[in-house]
Design an enzyme around this catalytic site. Structure first.
Site, PDB file in Angstrom:
ATOM      1  N   HIS A 299     -24.999   2.286   1.004  1.00  0.00           N
ATOM      2  CA  HIS A 299     -25.199   1.470   1.210  1.00  0.00           C
ATOM      3  C   HIS A 299     -24.876   0.169   1.569  1.00  0.00           C
ATOM      4  O   HIS A 299     -24.658   0.252   0.158  1.00  0.00           O
ATOM      5  CB  HIS A 299     -27.028   1.278   1.957  1.00  0.00           C
ATOM      6  CG  HIS A 299     -27.406   0.804   2.827  1.00  0.00           C
ATOM      7  ND1 HIS A 299     -27.446   0.870   3.516  1.00  0.00           N
ATOM      8  CD2 HIS A 299     -28.155  -0.445   2.972  1.00  0.00           C
ATOM      9  CE1 HIS A 299     -27.924  -0.492   4.570  1.00  0.00           C
ATOM     10  NE2 HIS A 299     -28.854  -0.836   3.783  1.00  0.00           N
TER      11      HIS A 299
ATOM     12  N   ASN B  93     -30.518  -7.308   3.347  1.00  0.00           N
ATOM     13  CA  ASN B  93     -30.472  -6.132   3.869  1.00  0.00           C
ATOM     14  C   ASN B  93     -30.173  -6.271   5.288  1.00  0.00           C
ATOM     15  O   ASN B  93     -30.055  -7.416   6.079  1.00  0.00           O
ATOM     16  CB  ASN B  93     -31.887  -4.752   4.009  1.00  0.00           C
ATOM     17  CG  ASN B  93     -30.935  -3.588   3.629  1.00  0.00           C
ATOM     18  OD1 ASN B  93     -30.102  -3.199   4.269  1.00  0.00           O
ATOM     19  ND2 ASN B  93     -32.161  -2.381   3.718  1.00  0.00           N
TER      20      ASN B  93
ATOM     21  N   CYS C 151     -24.139  -0.001   8.391  1.00  0.00           N
ATOM     22  CA  CYS C 151     -24.103  -1.956   7.339  1.00  0.00           C
ATOM     23  C   CYS C 151     -23.100  -2.551   7.119  1.00  0.00           C
ATOM     24  O   CYS C 151     -22.929  -3.053   6.486  1.00  0.00           O
ATOM     25  CB  CYS C 151     -25.200  -0.740   6.518  1.00  0.00           C
ATOM     26  SG  CYS C 151     -24.206   0.450   5.719  1.00  0.00           S
TER      27      CYS C 151
END
Length: 335
Positions: free
Chosen positions: A276, A302, A132
């Site tokens: 994250h 995301n 990520c």
């Protein structure tokens, strides 16, 4: 007689409930193309039904945001945790002079939304790799490159996963460290010639980047400081574009589908309690009604594919540092 009738009713209720569970499980597997062995199917079904009950319970009482099933619903906690690859290093304030943005004099719009901006590339899927951090770093850099030059094109997350020695590939990293690596070692390469594959191979590959393939160089990057500062983040969104940031992901977040996400357990005191990386691409406010107050929110991108959340995006409550999102905002500029 009444006793036996009561037992019969209980048995009928159990049979009906079992059939309903079987039906919803079969429907889920068909929708998400889940094919398991007979032995694995029982465990996956158990995982799914646990999530199913939690989702139904949440949606009965929560009016601000909704949960729903997705590709994660039959997974174990160990499997979903693979996606959480942010490992932020100790914050270091850069020493270079930084232009100031006088907030009192700077007119901020009531809302910003870069989701349809031509400089923002389509949402991607990091797959079962803790990369990520690379997606957050590259998304902001792509936008800055397009904003400065007008050239719209993908940059390579896979190059960072394979080559960035400041981070840990599929085992996690820090998007500011990724920018530092790109600044020190030439820059980012074209995403079309070095495409993302870690989501399917589950591993990082051998670095094959060449310096003459660089198409975007990092000129400057820094945190949005002081932090957390909502107005300052809004100001940088207006002046710089999308901002990389980091959040703490709770189990409820995996099943977000709509509305403004919030969770009392996600207001944390430790700023390093994040796992994250995401990208803030705007903000807005849900208008007040006769029964509920206005809800300010961030619009956030995301890297779990367009099948997750609201086509790959989510709204999260703004102004309370929900999940630490307002502590880690950072921006990057191309050279």
């Amino acid at each position: 007689m009444k006793f036996y009738l009561a037992i019969l009713l209980v048995i009928v209720a159990v049979v009906i409930a079992d059939k309903e569970e079987d039906d919803v499980w079969r429907s889920y597997k068909k929708k998400y193309n889940k094919n398991h062995s007979s032995k694995e199917d029982a465990n996956r079904k158990r995982n799914f039904l646990k999530k199913h009950k939690a989702i139904e319970a949440h949606n009965r009482v929560n009016k601000e945001w909704k949960m729903g099933h997705n590709k994660f619903s039959d997974m174990t906690e160990e499997e979903t945790n693979v996606l959480l690859g942010t490992k932020m290093v100790k914050r270091r304030v850069k020493s270079e002079s930084e232009p100031s943005y006088p907030l009192i004099e700077r007119a901020l719009p009531t809302s910003i939304d870069y989701r349809s901006n031509r400089c923002l590339q389509p949402v991607e899927d990091q797959g079962d790799c803790g990369s990520c951090w690379s997606f957050a770093a590259i998304t902001a850099l792509e936008f800055s490159q397009c904003k400065k030059t007008g050239a719209r094109g993908p940059l390579s997350e896979q190059m960072l996963v394979d080559c960035d020695t400041y981070n840990f590939g599929c085992n996690g990293g820090d998007f500011t460290q990724a920018w530092q690596y790109l600044q020190d070692y030439g820059g980012a390469v074209n995403g079309s010639t070095y495409p993302y594959v870690s989501g399917t191979t589950k591993t990082q590959g051998t670095c094959n980047s060449r310096s003459n393939a660089v198409v975007a160089r990092v000129g400057y990057f820094n945190w949005v400081i002081p932090y957390p500062n909502v107005t300052l983040i809004m100001s940088y969104l207006q002046s710089e574009g999308p901002l990389a940031s980091a959040i703490k992901v709770l189990d409820s977040f995996f099943y977000y589908t709509s509305g403004v996400y919030s969770d009392p357990a996600c207001i944390v005191s430790d700023e390093y309690d994040v796992n994250h990386a995401i990208v803030i691409v705007g903000y807005g406010t849900v208008p007040a009604t006769t029964t509920s107050p206005a809800i300010p929110y961030w619009i956030v991108r995301n890297s779990w594919s367009i099948d997750w959340g609201n086509r790959g995006y989510f709204f999260i409550r703004r102004g309370v540092n929900m999940c630490n999102i307002e502590s880690w905002a950072a921006y990057v500029r191309v050279a």
